[in-house]
Design a protein around this motif. Structure first.
Motif, PDB file in Angstrom:
ATOM      1  N   GLY A  79      -4.932  -5.179  -0.317  1.00  0.00           N
ATOM      2  CA  GLY A  79      -3.585  -5.028  -0.857  1.00  0.00           C
ATOM      3  C   GLY A  79      -2.526  -5.330   0.178  1.00  0.00           C
ATOM      4  N   CYS A  80      -2.761  -4.891   1.408  1.00  0.00           N
ATOM      5  CA  CYS A  80      -1.824  -5.158   2.503  1.00  0.00           C
ATOM      6  C   CYS A  80      -1.663  -6.655   2.708  1.00  0.00           C
ATOM      7  CB  CYS A  80      -2.329  -4.475   3.773  1.00  0.00           C
ATOM      8  SG  CYS A  80      -1.451  -4.941   5.282  1.00  0.00           S
ATOM      9  N   LEU A  81      -2.776  -7.383   2.734  1.00  0.00           N
ATOM     10  CA  LEU A  81      -2.723  -8.831   2.962  1.00  0.00           C
ATOM     11  C   LEU A  81      -2.015  -9.550   1.819  1.00  0.00           C
ATOM     12  CD1 LEU A  81      -3.452 -11.387   4.486  1.00  0.00           C
ATOM     13  CD2 LEU A  81      -5.721 -11.311   3.404  1.00  0.00           C
ATOM     14  N   LEU A 114       1.756 -11.309   9.094  1.00  0.00           N
ATOM     15  CA  LEU A 114       0.737 -12.064   8.355  1.00  0.00           C
ATOM     16  C   LEU A 114      -0.535 -12.210   9.190  1.00  0.00           C
ATOM     17  CD1 LEU A 114      -0.169 -13.783   5.940  1.00  0.00           C
ATOM     18  CD2 LEU A 114       0.887 -15.759   7.077  1.00  0.00           C
ATOM     19  N   TYR A 115      -0.391 -12.499  10.483  1.00  0.00           N
ATOM     20  CA  TYR A 115      -1.561 -12.638  11.341  1.00  0.00           C
ATOM     21  C   TYR A 115      -2.313 -11.310  11.462  1.00  0.00           C
ATOM     22  CZ  TYR A 115       1.147 -16.768  12.690  1.00  0.00           C
ATOM     23  OH  TYR A 115       1.876 -17.931  12.675  1.00  0.00           O
ATOM     24  N   LEU A 116      -1.553 -10.233  11.620  1.00  0.00           N
ATOM     25  CA  LEU A 116      -2.189  -8.918  11.731  1.00  0.00           C
ATOM     26  C   LEU A 116      -2.869  -8.521  10.425  1.00  0.00           C
ATOM     27  CD1 LEU A 116       0.633  -7.070  13.709  1.00  0.00           C
ATOM     28  CD2 LEU A 116      -1.535  -7.935  14.594  1.00  0.00           C
ATOM     29  N   ALA A 117      -2.281  -8.868   9.308  1.00  0.00           N
ATOM     30  CA  ALA A 117      -2.885  -8.551   8.013  1.00  0.00           C
ATOM     31  C   ALA A 117      -4.183  -9.331   7.810  1.00  0.00           C
ATOM     32  CB  ALA A 117      -1.905  -8.850   6.887  1.00  0.00           C
ATOM     33  N   LEU A 118      -4.193 -10.604   8.249  1.00  0.00           N
ATOM     34  CA  LEU A 118      -5.418 -11.402   8.152  1.00  0.00           C
ATOM     35  C   LEU A 118      -6.523 -10.814   9.024  1.00  0.00           C
ATOM     36  CD1 LEU A 118      -3.854 -14.973   8.204  1.00  0.00           C
ATOM     37  CD2 LEU A 118      -5.272 -14.034   6.358  1.00  0.00           C
ATOM     38  N   LEU A 161       6.156  -3.512   6.842  1.00  0.00           N
ATOM     39  CA  LEU A 161       5.845  -2.137   6.454  1.00  0.00           C
ATOM     40  C   LEU A 161       4.475  -1.978   5.773  1.00  0.00           C
ATOM     41  CD1 LEU A 161       9.332  -0.826   5.254  1.00  0.00           C
ATOM     42  CD2 LEU A 161       8.221  -0.588   7.493  1.00  0.00           C
ATOM     43  N   PRO A 162       4.000  -2.948   4.964  1.00  0.00           N
ATOM     44  CA  PRO A 162       2.664  -2.770   4.368  1.00  0.00           C
ATOM     45  C   PRO A 162       1.528  -2.644   5.390  1.00  0.00           C
ATOM     46  CG  PRO A 162       3.878  -4.448   3.177  1.00  0.00           C
ATOM     47  CD  PRO A 162       4.682  -4.121   4.390  1.00  0.00           C
ATOM     48  N   LEU A 163       1.799  -2.990   6.658  1.00  0.00           N
ATOM     49  CA  LEU A 163       0.765  -2.829   7.686  1.00  0.00           C
ATOM     50  C   LEU A 163       0.368  -1.370   7.878  1.00  0.00           C
ATOM     51  CD1 LEU A 163       2.017  -5.352  10.400  1.00  0.00           C
ATOM     52  CD2 LEU A 163      -0.030  -5.557   8.977  1.00  0.00           C
ATOM     53  N   ALA A 164       1.149  -0.467   7.349  1.00  0.00           N
ATOM     54  CA  ALA A 164       0.781   0.948   7.415  1.00  0.00           C
ATOM     55  C   ALA A 164      -0.546   1.211   6.699  1.00  0.00           C
ATOM     56  CB  ALA A 164       1.887   1.806   6.803  1.00  0.00           C
ATOM     57  N   ALA A 165      -0.881   0.350   5.749  1.00  0.00           N
ATOM     58  CA  ALA A 165      -2.135   0.520   4.992  1.00  0.00           C
ATOM     59  C   ALA A 165      -3.165  -0.541   5.360  1.00  0.00           C
ATOM     60  CB  ALA A 165      -1.840   0.470   3.494  1.00  0.00           C
ATOM     61  N   ARG A 166      -3.044  -1.135   6.526  1.00  0.00           N
ATOM     62  CA  ARG A 166      -3.897  -2.277   6.875  1.00  0.00           C
ATOM     63  C   ARG A 166      -5.370  -1.898   7.017  1.00  0.00           C
ATOM     64  NH1 ARG A 166      -5.352  -3.220  12.145  1.00  0.00           N
ATOM     65  NH2 ARG A 166      -4.807  -1.574  13.634  1.00  0.00           N
ATOM     66  N   VAL A 179       3.287   4.146  12.032  1.00  0.00           N
ATOM     67  CA  VAL A 179       4.185   4.054  13.186  1.00  0.00           C
ATOM     68  C   VAL A 179       4.221   2.632  13.720  1.00  0.00           C
ATOM     69  CG1 VAL A 179       4.537   4.843  15.558  1.00  0.00           C
ATOM     70  CG2 VAL A 179       3.857   6.475  13.789  1.00  0.00           C
ATOM     71  N   PHE A 180       3.041   1.986  13.785  1.00  0.00           N
ATOM     72  CA  PHE A 180       2.977   0.610  14.260  1.00  0.00           C
ATOM     73  C   PHE A 180       3.788  -0.319  13.352  1.00  0.00           C
ATOM     74  CE2 PHE A 180       0.809  -3.533  13.964  1.00  0.00           C
ATOM     75  CZ  PHE A 180       0.974  -3.976  15.278  1.00  0.00           C
ATOM     76  N   ALA A 181       3.648  -0.158  12.039  1.00  0.00           N
ATOM     77  CA  ALA A 181       4.398  -1.007  11.099  1.00  0.00           C
ATOM     78  C   ALA A 181       5.899  -0.786  11.234  1.00  0.00           C
ATOM     79  CB  ALA A 181       3.947  -0.709   9.672  1.00  0.00           C
ATOM     80  N   LEU A 182       6.310   0.465  11.431  1.00  0.00           N
ATOM     81  CA  LEU A 182       7.735   0.755  11.582  1.00  0.00           C
ATOM     82  C   LEU A 182       8.298   0.124  12.846  1.00  0.00           C
ATOM     83  CD1 LEU A 182      10.232   2.250  10.560  1.00  0.00           C
ATOM     84  CD2 LEU A 182       9.455   4.272  11.810  1.00  0.00           C
ATOM     85  N   VAL A 183       7.538   0.189  13.938  1.00  0.00           N
ATOM     86  CA  VAL A 183       7.991  -0.419  15.196  1.00  0.00           C
ATOM     87  C   VAL A 183       8.125  -1.932  15.027  1.00  0.00           C
ATOM     88  CG1 VAL A 183       7.337  -0.897  17.586  1.00  0.00           C
ATOM     89  CG2 VAL A 183       7.054   1.407  16.648  1.00  0.00           C
ATOM     90  N   LEU A 184       7.144  -2.555  14.374  1.00  0.00           N
ATOM     91  CA  LEU A 184       7.209  -4.002  14.149  1.00  0.00           C
ATOM     92  C   LEU A 184       8.409  -4.367  13.281  1.00  0.00           C
ATOM     93  CD1 LEU A 184       5.785  -6.718  14.645  1.00  0.00           C
ATOM     94  CD2 LEU A 184       4.485  -6.329  12.532  1.00  0.00           C
ATOM     95  N   ALA A 185       8.703  -3.564  12.274  1.00  0.00           N
ATOM     96  CA  ALA A 185       9.860  -3.832  11.410  1.00  0.00           C
ATOM     97  C   ALA A 185      11.159  -3.745  12.194  1.00  0.00           C
ATOM     98  CB  ALA A 185       9.865  -2.851  10.243  1.00  0.00           C
ATOM     99  N   LEU A 186      11.275  -2.765  13.087  1.00  0.00           N
ATOM    100  CA  LEU A 186      12.490  -2.631  13.896  1.00  0.00           C
ATOM    101  C   LEU A 186      12.629  -3.791  14.872  1.00  0.00           C
ATOM    102  CD1 LEU A 186      12.399   1.211  14.640  1.00  0.00           C
ATOM    103  CD2 LEU A 186      13.827  -0.003  12.972  1.00  0.00           C
ATOM    104  N   LEU A 187      11.499  -4.221  15.466  1.00  0.00           N
ATOM    105  CA  LEU A 187      11.548  -5.348  16.401  1.00  0.00           C
ATOM    106  C   LEU A 187      11.969  -6.641  15.706  1.00  0.00           C
ATOM    107  CD1 LEU A 187       8.333  -4.712  18.546  1.00  0.00           C
ATOM    108  CD2 LEU A 187      10.718  -4.322  19.212  1.00  0.00           C
TER     109      LEU A 187
END
Length: 410
Positions: free
Chosen positions: A84-86, A110-114, A73-78, A31-39
């Motif tokens: 893999g997400c990073l 990228l920052y969130l993935a790191l 969207l890959p943040l769904a698996a962060r 859900v978080f990744a989807l919201v970020l993608a829409l923003l």
């Protein structure tokens, strides 16, 4: 004045929050990744984000949209697959910068993935950091070849920003690991304490009743030849002692199986609990084993907390057990004083237990095994009490305990 609807509003707010906290991490991150993608497609947020290279901007296209989605969207698996997400997000970010697309809010991915990799990656952490650093070096060379006006210092500054997010995640991971270790150690200490308590309870129950049964069996064996008509009394005493032992063991097992207040709330278990009110049963059992016991109570007996009742009961029980083992047939006096602030217990035994050789032998045995009188001292300390045991100057052995009064109503 607080509105009467306030508690209802808090309840309505708390219910969805509790529901959300119980959801799986993959769902919450999705859900978080989807919201970020829409923003990322909101025009007012388009100028917010990370950018490196300062290449001439290229107009948005289907490829840029795909790269934006690949950065969010890959943040769904962060948390489940942080490495893999990073790698996916970093690759999409590098391609987006090298192609010169305009700044996008999606670059925050990228920052969130790191951060997520630093906080959640378990294996190959150093290898992953090396791969990402090498990839960034390649991106810097590519951007330089494409005509980027930025200097080495600019690339190093951006790299340090990226490293900060990784380090923040690593710090969170370290603290989380330390907290887990503290909880594990606390659980181990609690387990060891509980094992010691169970061992102490089993020792008190089994030793007392088995000692009584041995003494009664020896007396019955003597009666078989000297007074056969009284042998039945001895066998009856052995049978009663065995039943008492089974009753106490059953109570102990029930308490271990119970949790919270269920143990004390069960009337059947409360009737079986070792309490100050059942000291008379202990004395009577010792008398039936052939031990002459004088029992007296002074003061008004009041219902005490479970720990105090049990500690006082075990003190008298262990003292009578030692009397039957080491001073069989000798007079034993049990005195219990009920005061406003404390309960005083004094058990004295005449006979061999007062000899210089016998009394120290008992104490050394207890201290070496961690049971008996040494266990009683530990039990007394747990309720802020004291216990002293040793030979009397006039002969015999004495056990004296002082336990602070803690009425059950408190």
């Amino acid at each position: 004045m607080i509105s009467p609807q306030a508690p209802w509003s808090r309840t309505l707010l708390r219910a969805p929050l509790n529901w959300w906290e119980e959801r799986d991490a993959l769902l919450k991150d999705g859900v978080f990744a989807l919201v970020l993608a829409l923003l990322a497609f909101v025009p007012t947020l388009s100028d917010i984000g990370g950018q490196i290279g300062d290449l001439p901007e290229r107009p948005a296209s289907a490829l840029s949209v795909g790269l934006i989605l690949a950065q969010t969207l890959p943040l769904a698996a962060r948390r489940r697959w942080p490495a893999g997400c990073l790698i996916v997000i970093a690759t999409a970010f590098a391609a987006y910068q090298a192609l010169g697309f305009p700044t996008t809010f999606a670059s925050l991915g990228l920052y969130l993935a790191l951060y997520s990799a630093g906080a959640h990656q378990v294996r190959f952490r150093h290898g992953l950091a090396g791969v990402v650093s090498a990839g960034y070096a390649v991106l810097a060379l590519v951007l330089n070849r494409l005509g980027s006006p930025q200097s080495i210092a600019d690339y190093l500054a951006f790299y340090l920003i990226l490293a900060v997010f990784w380090l923040v995640g690593s710090t969170v991971r370290t603290r989380r690991t330390e907290e887990a270790q503290r909880r594990r150690l606390a659980a181990e200490v609690a387990t060891a304490t509980e094992r010691a308590r169970i061992a102490s309870e089993l020792h008190d129950v089994v030793t007392h009743h088995v000692t009584a049964m041995v003494v009664q069996a020896d007396a019955t064996q003597f009666l078989l030849t000297s007074a056969p008509d009284r042998a039945g009394e001895g066998l009856s005493a052995i049978s009663d002692t065995g039943r008492r032992a089974l009753t106490e063991l059953r109570y102990l097992l029930n308490v271990l199986e119970a949790t919270g207040e269920s143990a004390s709330a069960d009337p059947a278990r409360a009737d079986q609990a070792p309490t100050l009110g059942r000291l008379g049963d202990l004395v009577e059992q010792a008398r039936r084993s052939g031990q002459p016991v004088e029992f007296s109570e002074r003061g008004e007996r009041r219902a005490q907390s479970v720990d105090v009742e049990l500690a006082a009961y075990r003190v008298v029980q262990e003292a009578l057990t030692n009397a039957m083992k080491y001073a069989a047939g000798q007079t034993t006096q049990v005195l219990v004083r009920h005061g406003e602030e404390r309960i005083e217990i004094k058990v004295t035994t005449d006979g061999p237990a007062a000899s210089p050789a016998a009394a120290p032998a008992v104490r050394e045995s207890d201290l070496a095994g961690g049971r008996g009188l040494a266990g009683l001292r530990a039990r007394a300390r747990m309720v802020d009490g004291e216990l002293e045991a040793g030979p009397r100057p006039e002969g015999g052995f004495e056990v004296r305990a002082t336990i602070p009064s803690k009425p059950a109503s408190e």
